[in-house]
Enzyme design. Structure first.
Site, mmCIF file in Angstrom:
data_model
loop_
_atom_site.group_PDB
_atom_site.id
_atom_site.type_symbol
_atom_site.label_atom_id
_atom_site.label_comp_id
_atom_site.label_asym_id
_atom_site.label_seq_id
_atom_site.Cartn_x
_atom_site.Cartn_y
_atom_site.Cartn_z
ATOM 1 N N CYS A 76 0.833 -1.208 0.000
ATOM 2 C CA CYS A 76 0.000 0.000 0.000
ATOM 3 C C CYS A 76 0.859 1.247 0.000
ATOM 4 O O CYS A 76 1.711 1.427 0.877
ATOM 5 C CB CYS A 76 -0.908 0.000 1.222
ATOM 6 N N ARG A 79 0.017 4.985 3.234
ATOM 7 C CA ARG A 79 0.019 4.707 4.673
ATOM 8 C C ARG A 79 0.382 5.891 5.558
ATOM 9 O O ARG A 79 0.508 5.743 6.775
ATOM 10 C CB ARG A 79 0.999 3.556 4.962
ATOM 11 N N TRP A 249 -9.410 6.238 0.213
ATOM 12 C CA TRP A 249 -10.048 6.821 -0.959
ATOM 13 C C TRP A 249 -9.210 6.498 -2.165
ATOM 14 O O TRP A 249 -8.084 6.025 -2.052
ATOM 15 C CB TRP A 249 -10.265 8.327 -0.818
ATOM 16 N N GLU A 254 -6.006 3.954 -10.040
ATOM 17 C CA GLU A 254 -6.677 2.697 -9.742
ATOM 18 C C GLU A 254 -7.891 2.515 -10.654
ATOM 19 O O GLU A 254 -8.221 1.408 -11.058
ATOM 20 C CB GLU A 254 -7.112 2.662 -8.283
#
Length: 413
Positions: A76, A79, A249, A254
């Site tokens: 990810c 973070r 969000w 993506e």
């Protein structure tokens, strides 16, 4: 805490579970100056485990564990704001109806009028036998994929199997568009999975437009505003929560460089390129690159115009490096998988491209779904330089970086 995150906690024996619990409580104690566990907390846990085969986290332990699981998510990019994760302790809810209602409430609370809040809803833990509540959808909101003649799919091909399953269970299907929202498939222990529709007001969608091309709106494209990953388990100190939907969000890529573009998903680049009048006779015209940029411009512009939180890959890359510096200052190592951290668009011009990372798995953690891996928080599949793309590479959200999708981003505190 360097224990691998993919171990099935149902297979842990008593000594191993005690060891994991002890490791977690020590971590919790070391990082909580205010809410420190009592000196006899581990003695209580050991007694619970020996008597029942498991133990129950306090509310403080659960909240801390969920946040650290996000902090530990090596795939990810979002973070930076992990301490701001909103943790909903819903372990008292066990029926499918209650879980469905709580998921609908999650969608409304996390959307927050467009100012998306990274949120996790944690339902009852798995028992010693590994059983517990489950949400079978990869995300709370997902579009159907209807199979047609010749294997052609209307909608999202990644959802074709789930669509077949829910239709076999009685879902009549939607209007048959490319963007029909699937019902939730929720299972409580000891019962068959059941279907529940999502109310329209809980499903916020963004119609995609372009700032320079009026024809773009005529394509009828849209995407849901809130990515809530619901098929990953949360593991804390050896205890596994098999139903723990969470969100951040979206990072624009993506949607605009994976969900709408991958050939095994919506595969829209040829259509966009033709509307732009690009030459597709050869890849050397870079028609894919030019169409990809315009699609991503449309995604970012549309979300911003509608007042909904979204981030771009350049901003998120800078935020990730801030996260690295902050964690290093706190004396912690940041696990990161390069092939997942580098964005799927213009990776070479982002600062995360030009360095190596310490890649290891830690606990607490979000456990990977059975399908080929993807970022627990951001959800996207690795870039070409990394592992092979799986059949369902959609980026989950980044829960915090203002990556609320957990595969992609978070509301700033």
């Amino acid at each position: 805490m360097a224990r691998p995150a993919d171990t099935d906690t149902a297979d842990l024996d008593i000594p191993e579970l005690i060891a994991r619990a002890d490791e977690f409580i020590r971590l919790y104690s070391s990082e909580n100056a205010v809410d420190r566990p009592s000196a006899d907390r581990m003695a209580e846990i050991r007694r619970e485990i020996r008597q029942s085969g498991t133990y129950v986290h306090t509310a403080g332990e659960l909240a801390f564990g969920a946040k650290v699981a996000w902090r530990n998510s090596r795939r990810c990019i979002g973070r930076l704001y992990w301490p701001g994760l909103v943790v909903r302790d819903l372990r008292h809810l066990r029926t499918a109806e209650d879980i469905h209602r709580a998921c609908v409430e999650h969608l409304r609370l996390a959307f927050n009028g467009g100012r998306i809040r990274p949120t996790i809803s944690v339902f009852a833990a798995d028992g010693p036998d590994g059983t517990g509540p489950r949400i079978h959808n990869p995300q709370l909101i997902r579009y159907a994929g209807y199979r047609g003649p010749g294997g052609r799919v209307t909608g999202d091909p990644a959802s074709a199997d789930l669509t077949d399953r829910v239709r076999a269970l009685g879902w009549p299907g939607g209007p048959g568009t490319r963007f029909d929202v699937l019902p939730l498939l929720v299972e409580e222990p000891g019962s068959a999975a059941r279907l529940f529709d999502l109310p329209p007001d809980a499903v916020r969608e963004v119609p995609l437009r372009h700032p320079d091309h009026d024809w773009f709106a005529d394509l009828g494209l849209r995407w849901y505003a809130l990515p809530v990953i619901s098929d990953m388990a949360l593991e804390i100190g050896g205890v596994r929560y098999g139903a723990a939907p969470f969100n951040g969000w979206y990072m624009g890529t993506e949607i605009g460089a994976r969900n709408l573009v991958d050939t095994q998903r919506y595969d829209l680049l040829p259509e966009i390129a033709d509307r732009l009048g690009l030459d597709r006779t050869s890849d050397r015209t870079l028609w894919k690159d030019r169409a990809l940029v315009e699609l991503n411009v449309a995604v970012l512009w549309s979300f911003e115009r509608d007042g909904i939180t979204i981030t771009d890959h350049h901003t998120e890359s800078e935020r990730f490096l801030r996260h690295l510096r902050r964690e290093e200052k706190a004396g912690r190592t940041v696990p990161a998988d390069w092939s997942w951290i580098v964005p799927p668009l213009s990776g070479g011009v982002t600062p995360v491209f030009h360095r190596y990372y310490d890649d290891h798995e830690s606990s607490p953690a979000f456990l990977q779904a059975p399908a080929p891996g993807r970022c627990p928080v951001t959800g996207h599949a690795p870039t070409a330089a990394g592992e092979a793309h799986g059949p369902d590479p959609e980026p989950p959200v980044s829960v915090g970086a203002n990556t609320g999708d957990s595969r992609d981003r978070i509301a700033r505190p």
